[in-house]
Design a protein around this motif. Structure first.
Motif, PDB file in Angstrom:
ATOM      1  N   ALA A  71      13.102 -30.454 -13.674  1.00 25.38           N
ATOM      2  CA  ALA A  71      12.176 -31.595 -13.725  1.00 25.38           C
ATOM      3  C   ALA A  71      10.858 -31.159 -14.331  1.00 25.38           C
ATOM      4  CB  ALA A  71      11.936 -32.155 -12.322  1.00 25.38           C
ATOM      5  N   ILE A  82       6.674 -37.431 -12.131  1.00 24.26           N
ATOM      6  CA  ILE A  82       7.660 -36.672 -12.884  1.00 24.26           C
ATOM      7  C   ILE A  82       7.936 -37.414 -14.185  1.00 24.26           C
ATOM      8  CG2 ILE A  82       9.998 -35.748 -12.903  1.00 24.26           C
ATOM      9  CD1 ILE A  82       8.146 -34.366 -10.912  1.00 24.26           C
ATOM     10  N   TRP A  85      13.659 -35.532 -16.257  1.00 23.14           N
ATOM     11  CA  TRP A  85      14.456 -34.480 -15.641  1.00 23.14           C
ATOM     12  C   TRP A  85      15.866 -34.522 -16.202  1.00 23.14           C
ATOM     13  CZ3 TRP A  85      13.302 -38.813 -12.450  1.00 23.14           C
ATOM     14  CH2 TRP A  85      14.397 -39.541 -12.003  1.00 23.14           C
ATOM     15  N   ASP A  96      17.829 -36.325  -7.262  1.00 23.02           N
ATOM     16  CA  ASP A  96      16.514 -36.351  -7.909  1.00 23.02           C
ATOM     17  C   ASP A  96      15.911 -37.753  -7.888  1.00 23.02           C
ATOM     18  OD1 ASP A  96      16.573 -33.666  -8.396  1.00 23.02           O
ATOM     19  OD2 ASP A  96      17.329 -33.835 -10.440  1.00 23.02           O
ATOM     20  N   TYR A 100      12.245 -38.204  -6.448  1.00 22.86           N
ATOM     21  CA  TYR A 100      11.127 -38.552  -7.319  1.00 22.86           C
ATOM     22  C   TYR A 100      10.770 -40.036  -7.313  1.00 22.86           C
ATOM     23  CZ  TYR A 100      12.616 -34.044  -9.211  1.00 22.86           C
ATOM     24  OH  TYR A 100      13.004 -32.735  -9.347  1.00 22.86           O
ATOM     25  N   ARG A 101      11.756 -40.896  -7.132  1.00 20.25           N
ATOM     26  CA  ARG A 101      11.489 -42.329  -7.260  1.00 20.25           C
ATOM     27  C   ARG A 101      11.467 -43.074  -5.924  1.00 20.25           C
ATOM     28  NH1 ARG A 101      15.052 -44.140 -12.620  1.00 20.25           N
ATOM     29  NH2 ARG A 101      13.884 -42.884 -14.135  1.00 20.25           N
ATOM     30  N   HIS A 104       9.513 -39.760  -2.793  1.00 22.25           N
ATOM     31  CA  HIS A 104       8.371 -38.925  -3.207  1.00 22.25           C
ATOM     32  C   HIS A 104       8.156 -37.759  -2.240  1.00 22.25           C
ATOM     33  CE1 HIS A 104       7.471 -42.013  -6.157  1.00 22.25           C
ATOM     34  NE2 HIS A 104       7.469 -42.913  -5.197  1.00 22.25           N
ATOM     35  N   LEU A 109       9.083 -31.158  -5.241  1.00 22.92           N
ATOM     36  CA  LEU A 109       7.671 -31.542  -5.200  1.00 22.92           C
ATOM     37  C   LEU A 109       6.866 -30.534  -4.383  1.00 22.92           C
ATOM     38  CD1 LEU A 109       8.082 -35.389  -4.722  1.00 22.92           C
ATOM     39  CD2 LEU A 109       7.548 -34.150  -6.823  1.00 22.92           C
TER      40      LEU A 109
END
Length: 267
Positions: A71, A82, A85, A96, A100-101, A104, A109
Motif C-alpha cells: 500500500a 491510502i 494498493w 485491505d 483502509y476504507r 481505518h 496503518l
C-alpha cells in the motif's frame, strides 16, 4: 532480536526457531524475491503494476506468507489516506478494503504511523485493532506482518503479509521482511518519481498546446478586425467568461470555425 511491535501477551519468539534446512530454504526464497525486485525496470509499467510485482516478490521472500499486499500513502494528503494498493490474492484485497476504507485501523496503518514493523499472532484477540482484528479473523486470517517502506526520512507505504495460522511470523520472518523492504522501497520510490515526472511533462505539454491554439485564435481575430494582440486576447477572455467555458476551448472553437470556412471557400 529484531526491533518490531509485537502483539501484547504473545511470545514474540513464536513460532519455534526454524531448522537449518528451513532457514536455508527461506534464505533461498528471500534471495529469489530480492532478485525479482532488483530486476524491476522503472517505467516498464504503471506504479500499480510495480506494486503488484513487489507484492508477489514479498510473498516469496518472507517466510510463512499466504497472501501479501503493498500500500502507498497519498503524498498530497498523508496518513491515514491510502492512494493505491496491490495484492497477491482476492482475500488480501478484501482485508485491505476493510483496513483502509471501512475501519481505518489495522497493522498496516499502525506500522506506517510508528515506522516500525508490526506483527500479530492472533488478530481476533489483538486489542490494538478491536474492530479490524475480529473481522479479519472471521475471514480465516489470524496472523499479520506489516513492514514500512521508507526511503530517507520519507515513508512511502508498507508491505503487508497475512497467514491463516496463528503466530505465523516470528523474528526470522521479520528480519527477512525488513531486509527485503529496503530495496523494495527504493524501487517504489523511483517508480513514483518517474510517474510524477511523466505527469509534469504531460501537464506542460497540455499547457503548451493550449497556449498555441490561443495564439492562433488571437491571430484570427486580429486578421478579421485589425485589433491589437491585447484587444484580441481581451475578446477571447470576455467570451470565455460570458459562456463560462475555458479559454483554450473558446480558442479551439474559433480556430476550428476558421478552418471550416477556409475549406468551404476552396474551389
Amino acid at each position: 532480536m529484531a526491533d518490531y511491535d509485537a502483539q501484547a501477551g504473545r511470545d514474540p519468539r513464536a513460532p519455534a526457531e526454524p531448522s537449518q534446512h528451513r532457514r536455508e530454504s527461506d534464505e533461498f526464497d528471500y534471495h529469489e524475491g530480492l532478485r525479482g525486485v532488483a530486476g524491476i525496470v522503472a517505467g516498464a509499467g504503471s506504479v500499480t503494476e510495480l506494486l503488484s510485482a513487489v507484492a508477489q516478490f514479498a510473498a516469496r521472500a518472507i517466510p510463512g506468507v499466504e497472501g501479501a499486499g503493498v500500500a502507498l500513502i497519498n503524498p498530497r494528503v498523508g496518513l491515514p489516506s491510502i492512494q493505491t494498493w496491490a495484492a497477491t490474492a482476492g482475500l488480501v484485497n478484501e482485508i485491505d478494503i476493510v483496513q483502509y476504507r471501512d475501519l481505518h485501523e489495522g497493522p498496516c496503518l499502525t506500522c506506517m504511523h510508528s515506522r516500525r514493523p508490526t506483527t500479530s499472532g492472533s488478530l481476533g484477540s489483538d486489542q490494538r485493532w478491536p474492530h479490524f482484528g475480529g473481522r479479519v479473523a472471521r475471514m480465516g486470517v489470524h496472523s499479520a506482518l506489516s513492514i514500512p517502506l521508507i526511503v530517507g526520512d520519507r515513508i512511502l507505504g508498507a508491505i503487508n503479509a497475512y497467514a491463516a495460522n496463528r503466530d505465523a511470523f516470528g523474528e526470522h520472518a521479520v528480519r527477512l521482511g525488513c531486509e527485503f523492504a529496503g530495496p523494495a522501497a527504493v524501487a517504489v520510490y523511483h517508480a513514483q518519481l518517474l510517474a510524477e515526472a511523466r505527469e509534469s511533462a504531460a501537464r506542460l505539454q497540455r499547457a503548451l498546446d493550449s497556449r498555441a491554439v490561443i495564439d492562433q485564435a488571437i491571430g484570427i481575430i486580429r486578421s478579421r478586425s485589425g485589433a491589437s494582440g491585447e484587444e484580441a486576447f481581451a475578446r477571447l477572455t470576455k467570451i470565455s467568461q460570458n459562456e463560462n467555458v475555458k479559454l483554450h476551448i473558446v480558442a479551439e472553437r474559433l480556430v476550428d470555425e476558421a478552418v471550416r470556412r477556409a475549406r468551404a471557400q476552396k474551389p
